[in-house]
Design a protein around this motif. Structure first.
Motif, PDB file in Angstrom:
ATOM      1  N   THR A   1     -83.614  47.190 -27.670  1.00  0.00           N
ATOM      2  CA  THR A   1     -84.004  46.722 -29.000  1.00  0.00           C
ATOM      3  C   THR A   1     -85.332  47.334 -29.423  1.00  0.00           C
ATOM      4  O   THR A   1     -85.504  47.772 -30.572  1.00  0.00           O
TER       5      THR A   1
ATOM      6  N   ARG B   1     -84.824  51.121 -30.116  1.00  0.00           N
ATOM      7  CA  ARG B   1     -84.021  51.313 -31.321  1.00  0.00           C
ATOM      8  C   ARG B   1     -84.860  51.082 -32.580  1.00  0.00           C
ATOM      9  O   ARG B   1     -84.756  51.839 -33.553  1.00  0.00           O
TER      10      ARG B   1
ATOM     11  N   ASN C   1     -78.715  53.353 -26.712  1.00  0.00           N
ATOM     12  CA  ASN C   1     -79.519  52.268 -27.265  1.00  0.00           C
ATOM     13  C   ASN C   1     -78.805  51.484 -28.355  1.00  0.00           C
ATOM     14  O   ASN C   1     -79.253  50.384 -28.701  1.00  0.00           O
ATOM     15  N   VAL C   2     -77.721  52.035 -28.924  1.00  0.00           N
ATOM     16  CA  VAL C   2     -76.977  51.305 -29.960  1.00  0.00           C
ATOM     17  C   VAL C   2     -75.626  50.801 -29.458  1.00  0.00           C
ATOM     18  O   VAL C   2     -74.931  50.093 -30.178  1.00  0.00           O
TER      19      VAL C   2
ATOM     20  N   ALA D   1     -70.881  53.296 -33.547  1.00  0.00           N
ATOM     21  CA  ALA D   1     -72.344  53.286 -33.665  1.00  0.00           C
ATOM     22  C   ALA D   1     -72.969  54.504 -33.003  1.00  0.00           C
ATOM     23  O   ALA D   1     -73.986  55.028 -33.480  1.00  0.00           O
ATOM     24  N   CYS D   2     -72.367  54.977 -31.922  1.00  0.00           N
ATOM     25  CA  CYS D   2     -72.897  56.147 -31.209  1.00  0.00           C
ATOM     26  C   CYS D   2     -72.830  57.402 -32.081  1.00  0.00           C
ATOM     27  O   CYS D   2     -73.755  58.225 -32.083  1.00  0.00           O
TER      28      CYS D   2
ATOM     29  N   ALA E   1     -75.577  57.368 -34.624  1.00  0.00           N
ATOM     30  CA  ALA E   1     -76.919  57.535 -34.062  1.00  0.00           C
ATOM     31  C   ALA E   1     -77.173  58.933 -33.524  1.00  0.00           C
ATOM     32  O   ALA E   1     -78.325  59.355 -33.405  1.00  0.00           O
TER      33      ALA E   1
END
Length: 480
Positions: free
Chosen positions: A47, A50, A336-337, A383-384, A387
């Motif tokens: 968190t 990110r 991280n996501v 999400a990857c 990002a």
């Protein structure tokens, strides 16, 4: 696009390195999910990273254009990789360096071990390097009586704790500062027994421990973030400065680099030096960006060796869909996501490359069957992909590798039989209507389908069974 590949598309050899786990992902993940402290450590760390990364990216109005440029440069590199590597070799050699070609982990470990042994040293210092973790270099050196000392703080924590890295950027992300203090007290020579768990105190203890090692070790081993083909320049980016000590103080420097890390020109490097720090550490630029070209008399190491590592990369290159995984610049943004990584951590993946990128890269380097569970370690939320600073379509690769795995099965699986039955039912209206009526019986399976018997229970271990409606659309339509 070039059809010329670097070598025979062989996968990474078994029995060496850290690309294969001892158990499938689901089994390892269940154990990780039961560790509440691990989940707290991961949640806090990812968190924080990110949020910092998002703020740094938000400052750039042309972030999407940079992403597109990075993706295009990487695609160009893979289209003419042999040509660029030969250009790199010529430039490094002209600058006084020596280039070695390693087909796999076994060959790379032998090359590095022989080079270190030739110096007469029984100890090396190391810059944080995913490539050397991948090939198991530390273990190979230890077998030859050579001690490898990790100088990156997180890698040092992992090494002293006799642990394994669990994150591409922050290898000790699964540890909190109280755990790090205990590791230092237990395993760090000469540490003050009154050491506290304050970050500054822990960093100072590591600095004292490493300082004498830096000054007395004549050989260093590094990885490389990038290599510029036109000049033979290597680049390492970091946040601590330990890497720069390793790159400048020793008499001999050995760099192990995956063949995909080459970029054509300095102008191309400019793009990645903007993308990487923002996507990885959330910084505008890395605090330490070290570059060197061969050797310079009176300045830095007296000997430089570059080991170009394949270890399955030609096999990835041979896959026209899968080769985009080689675009990866090891920023860890996808980890991280990722909702899966954030709950299981990196060890569950069994490979030095965890998270979404590991779920696609590791199976390609080893062959899908050796890491068959990893492409399924995803919710396909996308999400990857959003990002990734070089726009690797990881969800597309996951589906591609799942299809490869299914195609490789010589006997029908329970899932393939179920899908075939569903396809047949949907092609016959009367049968489909009967199946809809029968679906109402799944209410008897209890909340979320947890009452289904084996083998159907295997599906609901990791998924919720949708509750069927009280009345189907067909029934509603017929009554209207």
């Amino acid at each position: 696009m070039s059809r010329t590949f670097l070598g025979m598309p062989a996968t990474a050899p078994r029995g060496v390195g850290h690309l294969r786990g001892d158990e499938p992902f689901p089994a390892a993940a269940r154990r990780a999910l039961a560790d509440a402290q691990l989940r707290r450590n991961l949640g806090h760390a990812t968190t924080t990273i990110r949020a910092k990364s998002g703020a740094a990216i938000g400052e750039l109005p042309d972030w999407e254009q940079l992403r597109a440029a990075g993706s295009a440069i990487k695609a160009d590199v893979l289209a003419r990789l042999p040509e660029l590597l030969e250009q790199l070799e010529a430039a490094v050699t002209a600058a006084g360096g020596t280039v070695h070609w390693a087909a796999d982990a076994v060959e790379a470990n032998r090359i590095v071990t022989d080079l270190v042994a030739a110096t007469g040293s029984d100890r090396i210092i190391k810059v944080k390097s995913m490539a050397t973790q991948e090939i198991g270099l530390n273990e190979a050196l230890a077998a030859a009586g050579i001690t490898a000392v990790e100088t990156d703080l997180a890698e040092l924590i992992v090494q002293l704790g006799e642990d394994r890295p669990s994150h591409i950027l922050v290898p000790a992300i699964h540890r909190n500062r109280a755990e790090i203090r205990e590791i230092f007290l237990r395993a760090m020579p000469g540490v003050d027994p009154a050491l506290t768990d304050e970050p500054a105190a822990l960093a100072a203890a590591a600095r004292r421990y490493l300082r004498q090692t830096f000054l007395t070790t004549p050989v260093a081993v590094s990885g490389a973030n990038f290599a510029v083909a036109e000049t033979g320049t290597l680049a390492v980016v970091e946040s601590e400065g330990n890497g720069r000590m390793c790159l400048t103080l020793p008499e001999t420097l050995i760099t192990v680099m995956g063949i995909e890390k080459v970029v054509p020109t300095w102008r191309d490097l400019e793009v990645f030096l903007q993308l990487l720090p923002r996507a990885s550490t959330g910084e505008r630029m890395n605090p330490y960006t070290s570059m060197w070209t061969g050797i310079t008399p009176g300045d830095g190491p007296r000997a430089f060796h570059l080991v170009l590592l394949d270890n399955g990369r030609s096999a990835v290159l041979a896959d026209e869909v899968g080769r985009q995984a080689l675009h990866c610049i090891r920023c860890s943004a996808c980890l991280n996501v990722c909702p899966v990584y954030q709950r299981t951590g990196g060890h569950a993946y069994g490979s030095v490359y965890p998270g979404p990128i590991g779920a696609v890269l590791s199976p390609q380097l080893t062959g899908v069957e050796d890491n068959a569970s990893l492409p399924y370690a995803s919710s396909l939320c996308g999400a990857c992909y959003d990002a990734c600073p070089v726009k690797i379509n990881i969800p597309e690769l996951l589906v591609h590798l799942r299809a490869e795995h299914v195609a490789a099965q010589r006997r029908p699986t329970a899932e393939s039989v179920a899908m075939a039955a569903a396809a047949y039912a949907m092609d016959h209206p009367a049968l489909y209507a009967a199946a809809q009526r029968a679906a109402r019986l799944t209410r008897l399976a209890g909340r979320r389908g947890r009452g289904l018997p084996p083998p159907l229970s295997g599906w609901t271990i990791g998924r919720d069974l949708p509750e069927p409606p009280a009345r189907s659309f067909r029934d509603w339509w017929a009554r209207r």
